[in-house]
Design a protein around this motif. Structure first.
Motif, PDB file in Angstrom:
ATOM      1  N   GLN A  60       5.852 -15.102   0.792  1.00 52.39           N
ATOM      2  CA  GLN A  60       6.009 -13.657   0.971  1.00 52.39           C
ATOM      3  C   GLN A  60       5.670 -13.186   2.385  1.00 52.39           C
ATOM      4  N   GLN A 249      -0.615  -6.116  -0.317  1.00 51.21           N
ATOM      5  CA  GLN A 249       0.759  -5.625  -0.396  1.00 51.21           C
ATOM      6  C   GLN A 249       1.692  -6.718  -0.912  1.00 51.21           C
ATOM      7  N   GLY A 252       0.865  -7.121  -4.636  1.00 48.64           N
ATOM      8  CA  GLY A 252       1.017  -5.928  -5.463  1.00 48.64           C
ATOM      9  C   GLY A 252       2.447  -5.571  -5.773  1.00 48.64           C
ATOM     10  N   THR A 253       3.158  -6.480  -6.391  1.00 50.71           N
ATOM     11  CA  THR A 253       4.549  -6.274  -6.795  1.00 50.71           C
ATOM     12  C   THR A 253       4.732  -6.901  -8.173  1.00 50.71           C
ATOM     13  N   PRO A 254       5.787  -6.530  -8.899  1.00 48.49           N
ATOM     14  CA  PRO A 254       6.050  -7.216 -10.173  1.00 48.49           C
ATOM     15  C   PRO A 254       6.162  -8.724 -10.008  1.00 48.49           C
ATOM     16  N   GLY A 256       4.660 -10.535  -7.711  1.00 47.51           N
ATOM     17  CA  GLY A 256       3.313 -11.043  -7.478  1.00 47.51           C
ATOM     18  C   GLY A 256       2.522 -11.149  -8.767  1.00 47.51           C
ATOM     19  N   SER A 288       0.555  -5.345 -10.541  1.00 50.75           N
ATOM     20  CA  SER A 288       1.955  -5.238 -10.168  1.00 50.75           C
ATOM     21  C   SER A 288       2.188  -4.199  -9.085  1.00 50.75           C
ATOM     22  N   LYS A 289       1.118  -3.505  -8.672  1.00 46.95           N
ATOM     23  CA  LYS A 289       1.182  -2.543  -7.579  1.00 46.95           C
ATOM     24  C   LYS A 289       0.026  -2.833  -6.619  1.00 46.95           C
TER      25      LYS A 289
END
Length: 294
Positions: A60, A249, A252-254, A256, A288-289
């Protein structure tokens, strides 16, 4: 008094204010200039295999050079304390450590347990539910205990161990070991200690050493009932803040959260995942965020 004296004083005051405002602006600009982030040293117990969370971050964050460094728990935390441009990919988050590092949460872990030689079970103080009463055990000084120096077991247990070390309890030893303390079970197997404070699953590790699991017993520790929050720790300085924000960052994603969920399957066995199911679900929803690391 000269008529020009008040004007000279006003002019001098104006110059002073101007200088102070200019200094303040320059100072603010200096504070606002963040350090560049082009390289992270990852402090791992062993670099034979790249930590799976670091492997995801490498995907990432391709513009950053990711360098794993083989080090033990003691030295790695000393590097964090010194503010070196390095991060620990798996660290128990406690109040004491939050004073020295920024954290980005990654995983949940079961609370630590006490692994005891079965022939010493009659000497172990226990509560009404059968959990080991670590406080009384340490006070009684009847059994030899050991743990890996540099590891954290949560706020409550860390405080008990720190107090015992401060008072130089002769029946409690801490050892600096390679990796994160994987060889501590040898101490138990060789009868150099009566019990260990360890992560759940220690009995399975003893079996891998070729030892009879029935010779040992693993018990919960009284008061240590909440899951531990694990996270990436970076130094509490400007570089560490930039690093942890970039890391958070990326996590903090779906995608991730999904990768961390997969990693949890290796980290926790089926029984552990079932035990922590509600907490894990809430954790991954939040993960997820971005979590505003700190």
């Amino acid at each position: 008094m000269s008529r020009t004296a008040p004007f000279r004083r006003l002019f001098g005051l104006a110059v002073l204010v101007s200088v102070m405002l200019g200094w303040g602006q320059a100072s603010a600009e200096t504070k606002q200039a963040p350090p560049s982030l082009d390289h992270i040293v990852w402090l791992q117990g062993s670099t034979a295999r790249l930590n799976p969370i670091v492997a995801f971050l490498k995907e990432q964050m391709p513009g950053i050079r990711h360098e794993p460094l083989d080090t033990n728990a003691v030295r790695s935390w000393q590097m964090i304390q010194r503010g070196e441009p390095a991060c620990r990919p798996s660290t128990v988050r406690t109040r004491a450590r939050e004073a020295e590092a920024y954290f980005a949460d990654t995983l949940l872990a079961l609370p630590p347990e006490l692994v005891l030689r079965r022939d010493k079970l009659n000497l172990l103080p226990r509560d009404a539910e059968g959990a080991a009463d670590l406080g009384r055990l340490l006070e009684q000084k009847r059994l030899r205990g050991a743990y890996a120096r540099g590891r954290s077991f949560g706020d409550m247990i860390d405080a008990l161990l720190a107090a015992q070390q401060k008072n130089k309890n002769p029946m409690l030893a801490d050892y600096a070991t390679v990796a994160w303390g994987d060889r501590m079970r040898d101490m138990l197997a060789k009868d150099r200690t009566d019990y260990l404070i360890d992560a759940p699953g220690a009995l399975a590790q003893l079996q891998k050493l070729g030892l009879a699991a029935e010779d040992y017993v693993s018990l919960p520790i009284h008061g240590a009932t909440e899951p531990l929050v694990l996270g990436i720790a970076c130094p509490r300085n400007p570089w560490g803040r930039v690093a942890i924000q970039a890391i958070d960052q990326a996590l903090g994603t779906p995608a991730g959260a999904a990768r961390l969920r997969e990693i949890t399957k290796d980290w926790l066995d089926a029984a552990g995942r079932e035990r922590l199911a509600p907490q894990l679900e809430q954790f991954f929803q939040r993960r997820s965020k971005p979590l505003n690391p700190g």
